[in-house]
Scaffold this motif. Structure first.
Motif, PDB file in Angstrom:
ATOM      1  N   ASN A  80      -5.761   8.915  -4.682  1.00 42.46           N
ATOM      2  CA  ASN A  80      -4.632   9.797  -4.398  1.00 42.46           C
ATOM      3  C   ASN A  80      -5.113  11.107  -3.782  1.00 42.46           C
ATOM      4  O   ASN A  80      -4.519  11.614  -2.833  1.00 42.46           O
ATOM      5  CB  ASN A  80      -3.811  10.080  -5.655  1.00 42.46           C
ATOM      6  CG  ASN A  80      -2.789   9.014  -5.920  1.00 42.46           C
ATOM      7  OD1 ASN A  80      -2.209   8.451  -4.999  1.00 42.46           O
ATOM      8  ND2 ASN A  80      -2.549   8.717  -7.183  1.00 42.46           N
ATOM      9  N   HIS A  81      -6.193  11.658  -4.334  1.00 42.43           N
ATOM     10  CA  HIS A  81      -6.741  12.897  -3.772  1.00 42.43           C
ATOM     11  C   HIS A  81      -7.286  12.644  -2.368  1.00 42.43           C
ATOM     12  O   HIS A  81      -7.144  13.478  -1.477  1.00 42.43           O
ATOM     13  CB  HIS A  81      -7.835  13.465  -4.663  1.00 42.43           C
ATOM     14  CG  HIS A  81      -7.307  14.043  -5.934  1.00 42.43           C
ATOM     15  ND1 HIS A  81      -6.545  15.181  -5.973  1.00 42.43           N
ATOM     16  CD2 HIS A  81      -7.411  13.627  -7.218  1.00 42.43           C
ATOM     17  CE1 HIS A  81      -6.197  15.447  -7.217  1.00 42.43           C
ATOM     18  NE2 HIS A  81      -6.715  14.521  -7.993  1.00 42.43           N
ATOM     19  N   ARG A  95       3.221   4.800  -0.316  1.00 42.32           N
ATOM     20  CA  ARG A  95       1.782   5.047  -0.301  1.00 42.32           C
ATOM     21  C   ARG A  95       1.220   5.043  -1.727  1.00 42.32           C
ATOM     22  O   ARG A  95       0.126   4.543  -1.952  1.00 42.32           O
ATOM     23  CB  ARG A  95       1.474   6.374   0.386  1.00 42.32           C
ATOM     24  CG  ARG A  95      -0.012   6.663   0.442  1.00 42.32           C
ATOM     25  CD  ARG A  95      -0.319   7.952   1.114  1.00 42.32           C
ATOM     26  NE  ARG A  95      -0.290   7.747   2.552  1.00 42.32           N
ATOM     27  CZ  ARG A  95      -0.639   8.671   3.428  1.00 42.32           C
ATOM     28  NH1 ARG A  95      -1.021   9.848   3.025  1.00 42.32           N
ATOM     29  NH2 ARG A  95      -0.593   8.415   4.719  1.00 42.32           N
ATOM     30  N   SER A  96       1.970   5.567  -2.688  1.00 43.99           N
ATOM     31  CA  SER A  96       1.478   5.577  -4.069  1.00 43.99           C
ATOM     32  C   SER A  96       1.288   4.143  -4.582  1.00 43.99           C
ATOM     33  O   SER A  96       0.340   3.870  -5.320  1.00 43.99           O
ATOM     34  CB  SER A  96       2.417   6.356  -4.985  1.00 43.99           C
ATOM     35  OG  SER A  96       3.653   5.690  -5.118  1.00 43.99           O
ATOM     36  N   PHE A  97       2.171   3.227  -4.176  1.00 44.60           N
ATOM     37  CA  PHE A  97       2.009   1.829  -4.567  1.00 44.60           C
ATOM     38  C   PHE A  97       0.783   1.210  -3.890  1.00 44.60           C
ATOM     39  O   PHE A  97       0.047   0.436  -4.495  1.00 44.60           O
ATOM     40  CB  PHE A  97       3.260   1.012  -4.211  1.00 44.60           C
ATOM     41  CG  PHE A  97       4.453   1.354  -5.048  1.00 44.60           C
ATOM     42  CD1 PHE A  97       4.502   1.002  -6.392  1.00 44.60           C
ATOM     43  CD2 PHE A  97       5.530   2.024  -4.499  1.00 44.60           C
ATOM     44  CE1 PHE A  97       5.603   1.307  -7.170  1.00 44.60           C
ATOM     45  CE2 PHE A  97       6.628   2.346  -5.271  1.00 44.60           C
ATOM     46  CZ  PHE A  97       6.665   1.988  -6.608  1.00 44.60           C
ATOM     47  N   LEU A  98       0.573   1.572  -2.627  1.00 51.10           N
ATOM     48  CA  LEU A  98      -0.584   1.073  -1.896  1.00 51.10           C
ATOM     49  C   LEU A  98      -1.881   1.567  -2.528  1.00 51.10           C
ATOM     50  O   LEU A  98      -2.817   0.795  -2.723  1.00 51.10           O
ATOM     51  CB  LEU A  98      -0.510   1.507  -0.425  1.00 51.10           C
ATOM     52  CG  LEU A  98      -1.675   1.107   0.460  1.00 51.10           C
ATOM     53  CD1 LEU A  98      -1.739  -0.417   0.590  1.00 51.10           C
ATOM     54  CD2 LEU A  98      -1.543   1.756   1.827  1.00 51.10           C
ATOM     55  N   VAL A  99      -1.906   2.836  -2.883  1.00 46.14           N
ATOM     56  CA  VAL A  99      -3.100   3.405  -3.513  1.00 46.14           C
ATOM     57  C   VAL A  99      -3.367   2.728  -4.851  1.00 46.14           C
ATOM     58  O   VAL A  99      -4.511   2.413  -5.191  1.00 46.14           O
ATOM     59  CB  VAL A  99      -2.950   4.939  -3.666  1.00 46.14           C
ATOM     60  CG1 VAL A  99      -4.013   5.527  -4.564  1.00 46.14           C
ATOM     61  CG2 VAL A  99      -2.979   5.610  -2.302  1.00 46.14           C
ATOM     62  N   GLY A 100      -2.317   2.466  -5.627  1.00 45.63           N
ATOM     63  CA  GLY A 100      -2.474   1.753  -6.895  1.00 45.63           C
ATOM     64  C   GLY A 100      -3.024   0.349  -6.692  1.00 45.63           C
ATOM     65  O   GLY A 100      -3.879  -0.113  -7.451  1.00 45.63           O
ATOM     66  N   LYS A 104      -6.612  -1.199  -8.109  1.00 48.48           N
ATOM     67  CA  LYS A 104      -6.711  -2.451  -8.878  1.00 48.48           C
ATOM     68  C   LYS A 104      -7.614  -3.459  -8.187  1.00 48.48           C
ATOM     69  O   LYS A 104      -8.388  -4.163  -8.839  1.00 48.48           O
ATOM     70  CB  LYS A 104      -5.319  -3.034  -9.095  1.00 48.48           C
ATOM     71  CG  LYS A 104      -4.540  -2.278 -10.137  1.00 48.48           C
ATOM     72  CD  LYS A 104      -3.205  -2.900 -10.417  1.00 48.48           C
ATOM     73  CE  LYS A 104      -2.555  -2.112 -11.531  1.00 48.48           C
ATOM     74  NZ  LYS A 104      -1.212  -1.737 -11.299  1.00 48.48           N
ATOM     75  N   GLN A 105      -7.525  -3.521  -6.861  1.00 47.48           N
ATOM     76  CA  GLN A 105      -8.351  -4.467  -6.116  1.00 47.48           C
ATOM     77  C   GLN A 105      -9.832  -4.101  -6.227  1.00 47.48           C
ATOM     78  O   GLN A 105     -10.680  -4.986  -6.397  1.00 47.48           O
ATOM     79  CB  GLN A 105      -7.913  -4.497  -4.646  1.00 47.48           C
ATOM     80  CG  GLN A 105      -8.538  -5.604  -3.853  1.00 47.48           C
ATOM     81  CD  GLN A 105      -8.127  -6.981  -4.356  1.00 47.48           C
ATOM     82  OE1 GLN A 105      -7.019  -7.179  -4.837  1.00 47.48           O
ATOM     83  NE2 GLN A 105      -9.020  -7.931  -4.270  1.00 47.48           N
ATOM     84  N   VAL A 106     -10.145  -2.822  -6.138  1.00 45.29           N
ATOM     85  CA  VAL A 106     -11.541  -2.389  -6.282  1.00 45.29           C
ATOM     86  C   VAL A 106     -12.046  -2.725  -7.682  1.00 45.29           C
ATOM     87  O   VAL A 106     -13.148  -3.242  -7.851  1.00 45.29           O
ATOM     88  CB  VAL A 106     -11.689  -0.883  -5.975  1.00 45.29           C
ATOM     89  CG1 VAL A 106     -13.061  -0.370  -6.370  1.00 45.29           C
ATOM     90  CG2 VAL A 106     -11.433  -0.617  -4.495  1.00 45.29           C
TER      91      VAL A 106
END
Length: 118
Positions: A57-58, A79-84, A88-90
């Motif tokens: 997020n930062h 974008r917040s959903f994409l970042v989440g 999770k994928q990482v």
């Protein structure tokens, strides 16, 4: 007041905070006694994912919204959903090693709470 015993408000608050911390520590130890290795692994993975999401997020805060897809509030929200999902994928792909360290520490705490420490 008892002779030789005087507390100011700051000291009284400090003692209350210390008692609260000790009480929470005892609650965590009781929970640790009951956690299965699968629960510990899931909790450690969830924590790593949450940590990475905050980091991402930062990082993405400095990336401007893409005007190709319209931008605006909708894209900022998605974008917040994409970042989440990235976080999770990482984590699911092996992460950055944080979840393994957390799981080891949680297992060590559980062993100590159960009296199994060596």
């Amino acid at each position: 007041m008892t002779a030789g015993l005087s507390l100011d408000i700051g000291q009284a608050k400090s003692f209350a905070i210390d008692a609260n911390v000790a009480e929470r520590g005892m609650a965590l130890r009781r929970q640790a006694k009951a956690a299965s290795p699968e629960q510990i692994r899931k909790t450690a993975n969830d924590f790593e994912s949450m940590f990475l999401e905050q980091m991402f997020n930062h990082m993405f805060a400095t990336v401007p919204v893409n005007k190709t897809f319209g931008g605006g509030a909708g894209e900022e929200t998605m974008r917040s959903f994409l970042v989440g999902a990235y976080a999770k994928q990482v984590t699911n792909g092996g992460g950055v090693g944080l979840s393994a360290a957390i799981a080891r520490e949680m297992l060590r705490m559980q062993e100590n709470a159960n009296g199994d420490a060596r």
